[in-house]
Design a protein around this motif. Structure first.
Motif, mmCIF file in Angstrom:
data_model
loop_
_atom_site.group_PDB
_atom_site.id
_atom_site.type_symbol
_atom_site.label_atom_id
_atom_site.label_comp_id
_atom_site.label_asym_id
_atom_site.label_seq_id
_atom_site.Cartn_x
_atom_site.Cartn_y
_atom_site.Cartn_z
ATOM 1 N N ASP A 188 0.843 -1.196 0.000
ATOM 2 C CA ASP A 188 0.000 0.000 0.000
ATOM 3 C C ASP A 188 0.879 1.247 0.000
ATOM 4 O OD1 ASP A 188 -2.027 -1.819 0.260
ATOM 5 O OD2 ASP A 188 -2.669 -1.183 2.249
ATOM 6 N N GLY A 189 0.507 2.218 -0.810
ATOM 7 C CA GLY A 189 1.204 3.489 -0.820
ATOM 8 C C GLY A 189 2.416 3.553 -1.734
ATOM 9 N N GLN A 190 2.801 2.437 -2.342
ATOM 10 C CA GLN A 190 3.922 2.483 -3.269
ATOM 11 C C GLN A 190 3.453 2.950 -4.651
ATOM 12 O OE1 GLN A 190 5.871 -1.444 -2.821
ATOM 13 N NE2 GLN A 190 7.380 -0.417 -1.529
ATOM 14 N N LEU A 191 4.401 3.325 -5.491
ATOM 15 C CA LEU A 191 4.103 3.912 -6.794
ATOM 16 C C LEU A 191 4.247 2.867 -7.900
ATOM 17 C CD1 LEU A 191 6.178 7.208 -6.417
ATOM 18 C CD2 LEU A 191 3.713 6.926 -6.009
ATOM 19 N N VAL A 192 3.241 2.796 -8.756
ATOM 20 C CA VAL A 192 3.289 1.915 -9.924
ATOM 21 C C VAL A 192 3.000 2.758 -11.156
ATOM 22 C CG1 VAL A 192 2.325 -0.105 -11.073
ATOM 23 C CG2 VAL A 192 2.561 -0.093 -8.579
ATOM 24 N N VAL A 193 3.986 2.879 -12.038
ATOM 25 C CA VAL A 193 3.809 3.704 -13.235
ATOM 26 C C VAL A 193 3.115 2.886 -14.318
ATOM 27 C CG1 VAL A 193 6.103 3.183 -14.167
ATOM 28 C CG2 VAL A 193 4.952 5.283 -14.829
ATOM 29 N N ILE A 194 2.179 3.537 -15.013
ATOM 30 C CA ILE A 194 1.400 2.907 -16.078
ATOM 31 C C ILE A 194 1.675 3.664 -17.373
ATOM 32 C CG2 ILE A 194 -0.887 2.120 -16.803
ATOM 33 C CD1 ILE A 194 -0.199 1.135 -13.987
ATOM 34 N N GLY A 195 2.357 3.011 -18.308
ATOM 35 C CA GLY A 195 2.571 3.595 -19.629
ATOM 36 C C GLY A 195 1.653 2.909 -20.622
ATOM 37 N N LEU A 205 -1.012 11.613 -11.206
ATOM 38 C CA LEU A 205 -1.285 10.785 -10.030
ATOM 39 C C LEU A 205 -2.155 11.556 -9.056
ATOM 40 C CD1 LEU A 205 1.820 10.635 -7.661
ATOM 41 C CD2 LEU A 205 1.554 12.338 -9.457
ATOM 42 N N GLU A 206 -2.592 10.862 -8.012
ATOM 43 C CA GLU A 206 -3.414 11.504 -6.992
ATOM 44 C C GLU A 206 -2.582 12.470 -6.148
ATOM 45 O OE1 GLU A 206 -6.488 11.667 -6.474
ATOM 46 O OE2 GLU A 206 -7.517 9.817 -7.078
ATOM 47 N N LYS A 207 -3.163 13.616 -5.860
ATOM 48 C CA LYS A 207 -2.492 14.608 -5.011
ATOM 49 C C LYS A 207 -2.144 14.019 -3.650
ATOM 50 C CE LYS A 207 -3.105 19.286 -3.171
ATOM 51 N NZ LYS A 207 -4.035 20.455 -3.094
ATOM 52 N N ALA A 225 1.971 13.641 -0.151
ATOM 53 C CA ALA A 225 2.287 13.646 1.278
ATOM 54 C C ALA A 225 3.308 12.573 1.626
ATOM 55 C CB ALA A 225 1.008 13.440 2.097
ATOM 56 N N SER A 226 3.281 11.462 0.912
ATOM 57 C CA SER A 226 4.222 10.366 1.161
ATOM 58 C C SER A 226 5.523 10.541 0.395
ATOM 59 C CB SER A 226 3.584 9.027 0.777
ATOM 60 O OG SER A 226 2.432 8.769 1.555
ATOM 61 N N TYR A 227 5.493 11.350 -0.661
ATOM 62 C CA TYR A 227 6.672 11.552 -1.502
ATOM 63 C C TYR A 227 6.900 13.052 -1.688
ATOM 64 C CZ TYR A 227 5.857 6.625 -2.339
ATOM 65 O OH TYR A 227 5.660 5.275 -2.159
ATOM 66 N N PRO A 228 7.425 13.711 -0.656
ATOM 67 C CA PRO A 228 7.561 15.167 -0.686
ATOM 68 C C PRO A 228 8.508 15.690 -1.755
ATOM 69 C CG PRO A 228 8.646 14.240 1.248
ATOM 70 C CD PRO A 228 7.854 13.141 0.629
#
Length: 204
Positions: free
Chosen positions: A37-44, A96-98, A102-105
């Protein structure tokens, strides 16, 4: 790649299958990469390639909608942040969502609104359907999926581990995906798991 048309893909069984296929392969990626949860997954995504057209030539919002639905279905299992890559006309910026900021300043929003002709259908659709969308110039994602050879490597962390999906294409688009891992540093004496550790030997 920028998409030249808004939609010309018929709603049929093939289109409906896109959502199922994206959900399936994305879940495979989440499991293989132990994505949390909360990690980043890029979608191309190239919606043109999904339709069997040349990338950037025939984008379709209807295809983007089905891919978006598949991504959101996969999020029901793991609450990762999907990061949708724009085309090269926006320097492959990302939507991405705003909330993720908060998790990735280190992520700094930029001022642009992706549209099909400058951003691509997928990014444009995501911008219009996320709760509070923002655009950033770059991320270091924990994993990524590339539908249509859009080249997402610039947005992955340093060490990418390829994952072979059970479905090699979405529609007519080739699929590549990978998760990332921390660098292994050291040499012959380095320890990478707790089971390998011991008190033998000394350093300094």
């Amino acid at each position: 790649m920028a998409d030249s048309r808004s939609d010309d893909y018929p709603v049929n069984e093939s289109l409906l299958k896109i959502t199922e296929d994206v959900n399936l392969i994305l879940r495979e990626l989440l499991e293989a990469g132990h994505i949390q949860d909360g990690q980043l997954v890029v979608i191309g995504t190239s919606t043109s390639e999904v339709m069997g057209r040349r990338i950037g030539s025939a984008g379709a919002m209807g295809v983007a909608e089905r891919i978006f639905e598949g991504v959101m279905k996969a999020r029901e299992k793991v609450r990762f942040y999907p990061v949708f890559q724009c085309c090269e006309h926006l320097n492959r910026a990302l939507v991405l969502e705003k909330e993720a900021l908060a998790s990735y300043p280190s992520l700094e929003p930029v001022s642009v609104i992706p549209v099909p002709k400058a951003g691509g259908s997928m990014a444009a659709y995501a911008y219009n359907h996320l709760n509070e969308p923002v655009v950033v110039e770059t991320v270091q994602a924990h994993a990524g999926i590339d539908i249509g050879d859009t080249l997402i490597g610039m947005h992955l962390r340093k060490v990418a581990v390829p994952v072979r999906p059970s479905i090699r294409s979405v529609g007519q688009a080739h699929v590549v995906m990978a998760y990332t891992r921390p660098k292994l540093i050291g040499g012959a004496r380095a320890v990478y798991t707790m089971q390998e550790s011991s008190d033998e030997g000394a350093c300094l």
